[in-house]
Enzyme design. Structure first.
Site, mmCIF file in Angstrom:
data_model
loop_
_atom_site.group_PDB
_atom_site.id
_atom_site.type_symbol
_atom_site.label_atom_id
_atom_site.label_comp_id
_atom_site.label_asym_id
_atom_site.label_seq_id
_atom_site.Cartn_x
_atom_site.Cartn_y
_atom_site.Cartn_z
ATOM 1 N N TYR A 128 -13.449 50.467 23.785
ATOM 2 C CA TYR A 128 -12.104 50.329 23.575
ATOM 3 C C TYR A 128 -12.265 48.989 22.732
ATOM 4 C CZ TYR A 128 -8.391 46.078 23.550
ATOM 5 O OH TYR A 128 -7.280 45.462 22.931
ATOM 6 N N HIS A 129 -14.128 48.470 22.838
ATOM 7 C CA HIS A 129 -13.831 47.107 21.290
ATOM 8 C C HIS A 129 -14.391 47.990 20.332
ATOM 9 C CE1 HIS A 129 -17.132 45.458 19.413
ATOM 10 N NE2 HIS A 129 -16.882 44.398 19.607
ATOM 11 N N HIS A 130 -15.005 49.705 20.617
ATOM 12 C CA HIS A 130 -15.673 49.889 19.060
ATOM 13 C C HIS A 130 -14.534 51.218 19.378
ATOM 14 C CE1 HIS A 130 -20.190 50.457 19.152
ATOM 15 N NE2 HIS A 130 -19.939 50.634 20.142
#
Length: 281
Positions: A143-145
């Site tokens: 999700y962060h990427h």
């Protein structure tokens, strides 16, 4: 404007006309970040499905090389971006650092801003190593990427002033994080406290991000100039706040109330035995 008084010497490769071509390419091809994200999801979850039927790969030296290159890139990016940030804070104050996008008008910071945004596609490769090495793929990671990639490409089109903070903090945290990954891949014994410090740095980064969004929102509501749209503020706040929640949970689950190690080992042993029985059948 900060760029007028900031006179850091630029290397020849930072002054080339290709810098503007790079920035134009990013701003004119936002869909590339969307397609990259879509391909990324297919590859990592398709890869996990394939790797469920295969033995894991070691890839220690490949991972060390990958992390080492990203660490070097982040260290250099930190060294090239932070002088402008510190100059603005010292001579023009916090308001200018958050609301005046002078960093987009200096050859050094222009160049490294462009590379930073492009690097968010390259960093998707981190997850490939996780999949091939059959390590846990948590929601926070992918999700962060994806969201950093999409937001970075989106924000460059606006030349968001607070992007100066986003880029400088991200470069600094990644310089430490990727160095840690490289050393671990090379089997160096790095104290667990270092990993905890890295997660704490990430948490602090998210707190600063949330504060910045509140700050620029209040500035705009006062009718003062601030180079960021309300739409970007909303997206940025949602992103940073979600990161804060997820990193706080990760910090708590990993360092404050971790799952007992024996339970994890037993679970892994059960999976290994079940896999061996499947092969035997």
């Amino acid at each position: 404007m900060s760029h007028a008084s900031f006179n850091a010497s630029a290397f020849d490769f930072e002054k080339t006309v290709l810098t503007q071509d790079m920035l134009n390419f990013i701003t004119n091809n936002y869909k590339l970040s969307v397609w990259a994200s879509a391909v990324y999801v297919v590859v990592i979850f398709g890869g996990r499905w394939i790797m469920d039927r295969k033995d894991k790969f070691g890839l220690n030296y490949a991972l060390a090389l990958w992390s080492g290159m990203l660490a070097i890139f982040s260290v250099i990016g930190t060294a090239r971006m932070w002088p402008e940030m510190l100059h603005v804070l010292q001579h023009e104050g916090f308001y200018s650092s958050a609301c005046i996008a002078g960093y987009m008008e200096h050859s050094v910071t222009q160049f490294w801003t462009g590379l930073f945004v492009l690097s968010k596609i390259i960093e998707l490769g981190d997850t490939v190593f996780i999949v091939l090495r059959k390590q846990p793929l948590i929601f926070l990671h992918w999700y962060h990427h994806i969201t950093v990639l999409l937001y970075s490409w989106y924000s460059l089109r606006e030349e968001v002033a607070s992007g100066r903070w986003f880029i400088c903090l991200n470069f600094a945290v990644h310089a430490v994080m990727y160095s840690y990954y490289a050393l671990r891949a090379l089997k160096f014994r790095v104290p667990n406290q270092i990993r905890m410090i890295i997660t704490a740095q990430q948490l602090i980064q998210m707190i600063i991000g949330c504060f910045l969004n509140f700050y620029v929102y209040s500035i705009k509501n006062e009718g003062r100039f601030c180079q960021i749209s309300y739409e970007n503020i909303r997206l940025s706040f949602l992103m940073y706040f979600s990161y804060f929640i997820l990193f706080a949970k990760f910090f708590y689950d990993t360092y404050i109330n971790p799952t007992p190690r024996p339970a994890r080992l037993i679970s892994e042993e059960k999976r290994r035995i079940a896999k061996a029985e499947q092969k035997a059948d």
